[in-house]
Design an enzyme around this catalytic site. Structure first.
Site, PDB file in Angstrom:
ATOM      1  N   ARG A   1      27.213  33.268  31.244  1.00  0.00           N
ATOM      2  CA  ARG A   1      27.831  32.640  32.222  1.00  0.00           C
ATOM      3  C   ARG A   1      28.767  32.945  33.118  1.00  0.00           C
ATOM      4  O   ARG A   1      29.885  32.233  34.106  1.00  0.00           O
ATOM      5  CB  ARG A   1      28.121  31.196  30.729  1.00  0.00           C
ATOM      6  CG  ARG A   1      27.127  30.550  30.090  1.00  0.00           C
ATOM      7  CD  ARG A   1      27.093  29.420  29.507  1.00  0.00           C
ATOM      8  NE  ARG A   1      27.476  29.804  28.317  1.00  0.00           N
ATOM      9  CZ  ARG A   1      28.372  29.239  27.444  1.00  0.00           C
ATOM     10  NH1 ARG A   1      29.571  27.901  27.898  1.00  0.00           N
ATOM     11  NH2 ARG A   1      28.286  29.803  26.121  1.00  0.00           N
TER      12      ARG A   1
ATOM     13  N   LYS B   1      31.781  40.469  30.651  1.00  0.00           N
ATOM     14  CA  LYS B   1      32.143  39.816  30.253  1.00  0.00           C
ATOM     15  C   LYS B   1      33.310  40.809  30.140  1.00  0.00           C
ATOM     16  O   LYS B   1      34.516  40.041  29.918  1.00  0.00           O
ATOM     17  CB  LYS B   1      31.298  38.688  29.033  1.00  0.00           C
ATOM     18  CG  LYS B   1      32.427  37.739  28.830  1.00  0.00           C
ATOM     19  CD  LYS B   1      31.629  37.043  28.059  1.00  0.00           C
ATOM     20  CE  LYS B   1      31.318  37.172  26.938  1.00  0.00           C
ATOM     21  NZ  LYS B   1      30.649  36.183  25.950  1.00  0.00           N
TER      22      LYS B   1
ATOM     23  N   TYR C   1      35.655  41.003  17.833  1.00  0.00           N
ATOM     24  CA  TYR C   1      34.985  40.410  19.050  1.00  0.00           C
ATOM     25  C   TYR C   1      35.698  40.886  20.314  1.00  0.00           C
ATOM     26  O   TYR C   1      36.847  40.236  20.395  1.00  0.00           O
ATOM     27  CB  TYR C   1      34.943  38.995  18.922  1.00  0.00           C
ATOM     28  CG  TYR C   1      33.885  38.559  18.178  1.00  0.00           C
ATOM     29  CD1 TYR C   1      33.182  39.299  16.922  1.00  0.00           C
ATOM     30  CD2 TYR C   1      33.184  37.459  18.305  1.00  0.00           C
ATOM     31  CE1 TYR C   1      32.367  38.409  16.179  1.00  0.00           C
ATOM     32  CE2 TYR C   1      32.431  36.126  17.012  1.00  0.00           C
ATOM     33  CZ  TYR C   1      31.590  37.447  15.805  1.00  0.00           C
ATOM     34  OH  TYR C   1      31.069  36.947  15.127  1.00  0.00           O
ATOM     35  N   GLY C   2      34.829  41.549  20.806  1.00  0.00           N
ATOM     36  CA  GLY C   2      35.011  41.833  22.528  1.00  0.00           C
ATOM     37  C   GLY C   2      36.312  41.246  23.864  1.00  0.00           C
ATOM     38  O   GLY C   2      36.927  41.038  24.552  1.00  0.00           O
TER      39      GLY C   2
ATOM     40  N   ASN D   1      33.600  30.223  10.828  1.00  0.00           N
ATOM     41  CA  ASN D   1      33.650  31.281  10.853  1.00  0.00           C
ATOM     42  C   ASN D   1      34.306  31.340  12.897  1.00  0.00           C
ATOM     43  O   ASN D   1      33.474  31.242  13.181  1.00  0.00           O
ATOM     44  CB  ASN D   1      32.269  31.646  11.340  1.00  0.00           C
ATOM     45  CG  ASN D   1      32.441  33.249  11.022  1.00  0.00           C
ATOM     46  OD1 ASN D   1      33.040  34.066  10.874  1.00  0.00           O
ATOM     47  ND2 ASN D   1      30.721  33.774  11.832  1.00  0.00           N
TER      48      ASN D   1
ATOM     49  N   TYR E   1      61.386  48.786  59.561  1.00  0.00           N
ATOM     50  CA  TYR E   1      61.224  49.397  58.877  1.00  0.00           C
ATOM     51  C   TYR E   1      61.767  50.577  58.632  1.00  0.00           C
ATOM     52  O   TYR E   1      61.623  51.608  59.509  1.00  0.00           O
ATOM     53  CB  TYR E   1      59.570  49.361  59.917  1.00  0.00           C
ATOM     54  CG  TYR E   1      58.611  50.671  59.412  1.00  0.00           C
ATOM     55  CD1 TYR E   1      58.496  50.583  57.742  1.00  0.00           C
ATOM     56  CD2 TYR E   1      58.096  51.988  59.344  1.00  0.00           C
ATOM     57  CE1 TYR E   1      57.430  51.538  56.936  1.00  0.00           C
ATOM     58  CE2 TYR E   1      57.533  53.130  58.537  1.00  0.00           C
ATOM     59  CZ  TYR E   1      57.016  52.919  57.681  1.00  0.00           C
ATOM     60  OH  TYR E   1      56.282  53.174  56.421  1.00  0.00           O
TER      61      TYR E   1
ATOM     62  N   TYR F   1      55.375  59.281  61.299  1.00  0.00           N
ATOM     63  CA  TYR F   1      53.991  59.026  61.190  1.00  0.00           C
ATOM     64  C   TYR F   1      53.571  59.511  62.460  1.00  0.00           C
ATOM     65  O   TYR F   1      52.886  58.953  63.057  1.00  0.00           O
ATOM     66  CB  TYR F   1      53.055  57.781  60.652  1.00  0.00           C
ATOM     67  CG  TYR F   1      51.130  58.398  60.476  1.00  0.00           C
ATOM     68  CD1 TYR F   1      51.250  59.284  59.295  1.00  0.00           C
ATOM     69  CD2 TYR F   1      50.458  57.031  60.760  1.00  0.00           C
ATOM     70  CE1 TYR F   1      49.622  59.722  59.378  1.00  0.00           C
ATOM     71  CE2 TYR F   1      49.459  57.353  60.404  1.00  0.00           C
ATOM     72  CZ  TYR F   1      48.725  58.758  59.860  1.00  0.00           C
ATOM     73  OH  TYR F   1      47.766  58.988  59.097  1.00  0.00           O
TER      74      TYR F   1
ATOM     75  N   SER G   1      70.878  48.033  67.520  1.00  0.00           N
ATOM     76  CA  SER G   1      68.974  46.878  66.767  1.00  0.00           C
ATOM     77  C   SER G   1      67.904  48.051  67.819  1.00  0.00           C
ATOM     78  O   SER G   1      68.432  48.764  69.325  1.00  0.00           O
ATOM     79  CB  SER G   1      69.076  45.532  67.526  1.00  0.00           C
ATOM     80  OG  SER G   1      70.762  44.555  66.445  1.00  0.00           O
TER      81      SER G   1
ATOM     82  N   ARG H   1      69.191  55.240  77.458  1.00  0.00           N
ATOM     83  CA  ARG H   1      68.268  54.148  77.593  1.00  0.00           C
ATOM     84  C   ARG H   1      68.877  54.498  79.154  1.00  0.00           C
ATOM     85  O   ARG H   1      69.499  55.098  79.834  1.00  0.00           O
ATOM     86  CB  ARG H   1      70.173  53.450  77.345  1.00  0.00           C
ATOM     87  CG  ARG H   1      69.863  51.431  77.442  1.00  0.00           C
ATOM     88  CD  ARG H   1      71.430  51.565  77.402  1.00  0.00           C
ATOM     89  NE  ARG H   1      71.296  50.981  75.880  1.00  0.00           N
ATOM     90  CZ  ARG H   1      72.298  50.658  75.249  1.00  0.00           C
ATOM     91  NH1 ARG H   1      73.791  50.302  75.566  1.00  0.00           N
ATOM     92  NH2 ARG H   1      72.326  50.527  73.950  1.00  0.00           N
TER      93      ARG H   1
HETATM   94  C1  UD1 Z   1      29.622  34.692  16.192  1.00  0.00           C
HETATM   95  C2  UD1 Z   1      28.726  34.173  14.620  1.00  0.00           C
HETATM   96  C3  UD1 Z   1      29.216  32.596  14.371  1.00  0.00           C
HETATM   97  C4  UD1 Z   1      30.727  32.803  14.862  1.00  0.00           C
HETATM   98  C5  UD1 Z   1      30.899  32.820  16.187  1.00  0.00           C
HETATM   99  C6  UD1 Z   1      32.401  32.579  16.638  1.00  0.00           C
HETATM  100  C7  UD1 Z   1      27.437  35.604  13.834  1.00  0.00           C
HETATM  101  C8  UD1 Z   1      25.409  35.286  13.479  1.00  0.00           C
HETATM  102  N1  UD1 Z   1      28.009  34.239  13.820  1.00  0.00           N
HETATM  103  O1  UD1 Z   1      28.296  33.377  16.418  1.00  0.00           O
HETATM  104  O2  UD1 Z   1      29.204  32.465  12.940  1.00  0.00           O
HETATM  105  O3  UD1 Z   1      31.086  31.124  13.906  1.00  0.00           O
HETATM  106  O4  UD1 Z   1      30.776  33.822  16.760  1.00  0.00           O
HETATM  107  O5  UD1 Z   1      32.172  32.593  17.434  1.00  0.00           O
HETATM  108  O6  UD1 Z   1      28.211  36.432  13.673  1.00  0.00           O
HETATM  109  N2  UD1 Z   1      27.240  40.837  20.188  1.00  0.00           N
HETATM  110  C9  UD1 Z   1      26.678  41.448  20.465  1.00  0.00           C
HETATM  111  N3  UD1 Z   1      26.002  41.614  20.025  1.00  0.00           N
HETATM  112  C10 UD1 Z   1      25.003  40.955  20.036  1.00  0.00           C
HETATM  113  C11 UD1 Z   1      25.041  39.507  19.863  1.00  0.00           C
HETATM  114  C12 UD1 Z   1      26.510  39.872  19.739  1.00  0.00           C
HETATM  115  O7  UD1 Z   1      27.364  42.923  20.671  1.00  0.00           O
HETATM  116  O8  UD1 Z   1      23.728  41.788  19.546  1.00  0.00           O
HETATM  117  C13 UD1 Z   1      28.807  40.717  20.681  1.00  0.00           C
HETATM  118  C14 UD1 Z   1      28.910  39.453  21.426  1.00  0.00           C
HETATM  119  O9  UD1 Z   1      29.554  40.582  22.820  1.00  0.00           O
HETATM  120  C15 UD1 Z   1      30.062  38.516  20.983  1.00  0.00           C
HETATM  121  C16 UD1 Z   1      30.405  38.681  19.642  1.00  0.00           C
HETATM  122  O10 UD1 Z   1      29.441  39.160  19.531  1.00  0.00           O
HETATM  123  O11 UD1 Z   1      31.406  39.189  21.589  1.00  0.00           O
HETATM  124  C17 UD1 Z   1      29.828  37.187  19.056  1.00  0.00           C
HETATM  125  O12 UD1 Z   1      28.496  37.048  19.806  1.00  0.00           O
HETATM  126  P1  UD1 Z   1      27.897  35.497  19.531  1.00  0.00           P
HETATM  127  O13 UD1 Z   1      26.372  36.041  20.349  1.00  0.00           O
HETATM  128  O14 UD1 Z   1      29.018  34.851  20.822  1.00  0.00           O
HETATM  129  O15 UD1 Z   1      27.518  34.692  18.603  1.00  0.00           O
HETATM  130  P2  UD1 Z   1      27.882  33.467  18.501  1.00  0.00           P
HETATM  131  O16 UD1 Z   1      26.252  32.844  18.700  1.00  0.00           O
HETATM  132  O17 UD1 Z   1      28.756  32.377  18.881  1.00  0.00           O
END
Ligand code: UD1
Ligand code: MG
Length: 452
Positions: free
Chosen positions: A13, A20, A98-99, A164, A361, A382, A400, A435
């Site tokens: 997205r 991302k 999460y990144g 979560n 300058y 230059y 000037s 001049r």
């Molecule tokens: C996940 C949680 C959910 C929580 C939510 C919070 C799980 C199954 N679900 O859901 O409970 O409420 O985050 O935002 O964990 N990623 C990977 N590899 C993968 C899948 C995901 O690196 O195969 C990374 C994504 O880049 C992201 C993070 O994990 O940074 C979460 O993935 P995302 O797909 O957003 O999880 P949600 O379905 O939102």
């Protein structure tokens, strides 16, 4: 502890070729924010799970002492953590971040880690008015028993408002065992990290939770809209911290800090200013509207007037810069230096009380103190292939529209007549000028139209 950062997701997205987690928030990538926060917890190991976007993610952080594990294909959050297992130390717990969640605070993470200790599983949870989309925290008799994902939840479970955030800490040896038992038999066909909660409960491991101070800490970025929202949230935090510290912001909603801004006492910043990299504003500095200032030090009581652009430069105390001035890299200004409108300075030293007030300058120059650089003066630094320095000693007056063809030196106290093209050194204390002689032709008449 070990820290694992999940960053393999595709970020469809975002509608961008850039992975991302490399999109910037406040001038630093989303992943960069998470890594910096992770480092404040002094982990023994820091492992980033990447996948989508090829090697762009590890390349962006090359040489930063991180471990990267590739997840290909991406089969879910549980599968992502499995890729980090070879790098985890079983003697300490593992914290999973999460990144794409950039604004989590160290204090919240510390609270979670403290409550889990070395033998409990900890989840950072939050209660939301609208929990749609998130995994729900299922409790029995107040105790967490499992997490159910939105797509797998019953109507009753969907009504749960405690969610979560995704940030989880677990004892590492147990985590290894639990991950080995995950299946992808669920609505999304993924290996859910969240399934380890039920495994822990079955194993007799206590599951605890902690809450962040503020919901912004848990927000992830999935689109440019969310990125822009988090940028504003972050900037508001920064502006409020500056106000608390005594900085005057004419409008805290119209300030952008992309890096670190250190302010002394009685600093004032007008609207629409952007600060990048490391900027220090000493006591009593005032910054006019619409300035862009990057990697700079502005000395005490200096005034930066509107629409000035300063990059990699140092401005001495009580100096006056702008409006519409440009200080480029390598500019070092002494005390009480005046740089006025449409003056560009690059890689130059200008000593105390010197002035270049209009349309000039100054490049690759060493200018002494109490020098006056007139309007329209240019250092011709230059020749198309090489750059040369111009040296202007103390108390020189440059008339000037003078061009100083470098390398060239103007001796102390010299005066250069207006319009001079200086190609040879000018001796101290004398008037030097080049001049063409002025003449007037008596009886000369303007041409008239001969076709009449
Ligand atoms: C996940 C949680 C959910 C929580 C939510 C919070 C799980 C199954 N679900 O859901 O409970 O409420 O985050 O935002 O964990 N990623 C990977 N590899 C993968 C899948 C995901 O690196 O195969 C990374 C994504 O880049 C992201 C993070 O994990 O940074 C979460 O993935 P995302 O797909 O957003 O999880 P949600 O379905 O939102
Ligand atoms: Mg998500």
């Amino acid at each position: 502890m070990n820290i694992v950062i999940l960053a393999a997701g595709m970020g469809k997205r975002m509608q961008s070729a850039l992975p991302k987690v490399l999109h910037p928030l406040a001038g630093k990538s989303l992943l960069g924010h998470v890594i910096d926060t992770a480092r404040t917890l002094t982990p023994s190991g820091l492992c980033v799970i990447y996948g989508h976007g090829g090697e762009a993610v590890p390349t962006a952080f090359a040489g930063d002492g991180l471990t990267f594990a590739k997840q290909e294909p991406q089969l879910g959050t549980g599968h992502a953590v499995m890729q980090a297992l070879p790098y985890l130390d079983d003697a300490v717990p593992t914290l999973i971040l999460y990144g794409d969640v950039p604004l989590t605070r160290t204090a919240s993470l510390q609270r979670l880690v403290d409550s889990a200790g070395s033998d409990k599983l900890g989840i950072l949870t939050i209660t939301m008015d609208d929990p749609t989309g998130y995994g729900r925290i299922v409790r029995e008799d107040g105790k967490i028993v499992r997490i159910v994902e939105q797509k797998d939840a019953s109507a009753g479970e969907k009504a749960i408002r405690e969610i979560n955030t995704g940030i989880i800490v677990a004892p590492t040896a147990k985590l290894r065992q639990w991950l080995a038992t995950l299946s992808n038999n669920n609505a999304q066909g993924e290996y859910y990290l969240t399934d380890i909660i039920a495994r822990a409960v079955a194993d007799g491991v206590e599951v605890v939770s902690a809450q962040p101070d503020d919901v912004a800490e848990t927000l992830g970025v999935n689109s440019k809209v969310q990125l822009a929202e988090l940028e504003r949230l972050h900037q508001r935090r920064v502006a409020h911290a500056l106000l608390e510290q005594g900085v005057t912001l004419l409008d805290p909603a119209r300030l952008d800090v992309r890096g670190s801004l250190v302010c002394g006492r009685d600093v004032s910043i007008d609207v629409n200013c952007v600060f990048e990299g490391t900027v220090t504003l000493e006591d009593g500095v005032s910054i006019g509207a619409n300035c862009v200032i990057k990697n700079a030090r502005i000395g005490k009581q200096a005034q930066i007037k509107p629409f000035s652009h300063i990059d990699d430069a140092s401005v001495g105390a009580a100096s006056q810069i702008g409006p519409y001035a440009r200080l480029r890299p390598g500019t070092i200004l002494g005390e009480d230096v005046h740089i006025g409108n449409f003056v560009e300075v690059k890689n130059s030293n200008i000593a105390a009380h010197s002035k270049a007030n209009h349309l000039a300058y100054v490049g690759d120059a060493d200018i002494g103190s109490k020098v006056n650089v007139g309007a329209g003066v240019i250092t011709c630094n230059y020749d198309g292939a090489n750059k040369f320095r111009t040296v202007i000693e103390d108390e020189v007056f440059i008339g000037s529209d003078t061009q100083l063809v470098a390398p060239v030196r103007v001796g102390k106290g010299a005066t250069i007549g207006a319009g001079t093209t200086l190609t040879k050194d000018a001796p101290a204390d004398q008037l030097t000028l080049s001049r063409a002689k002025q003449m007037s032709l008596p009886g000369w008449q303007r041409p008239v139209n001969i076709k009449k």
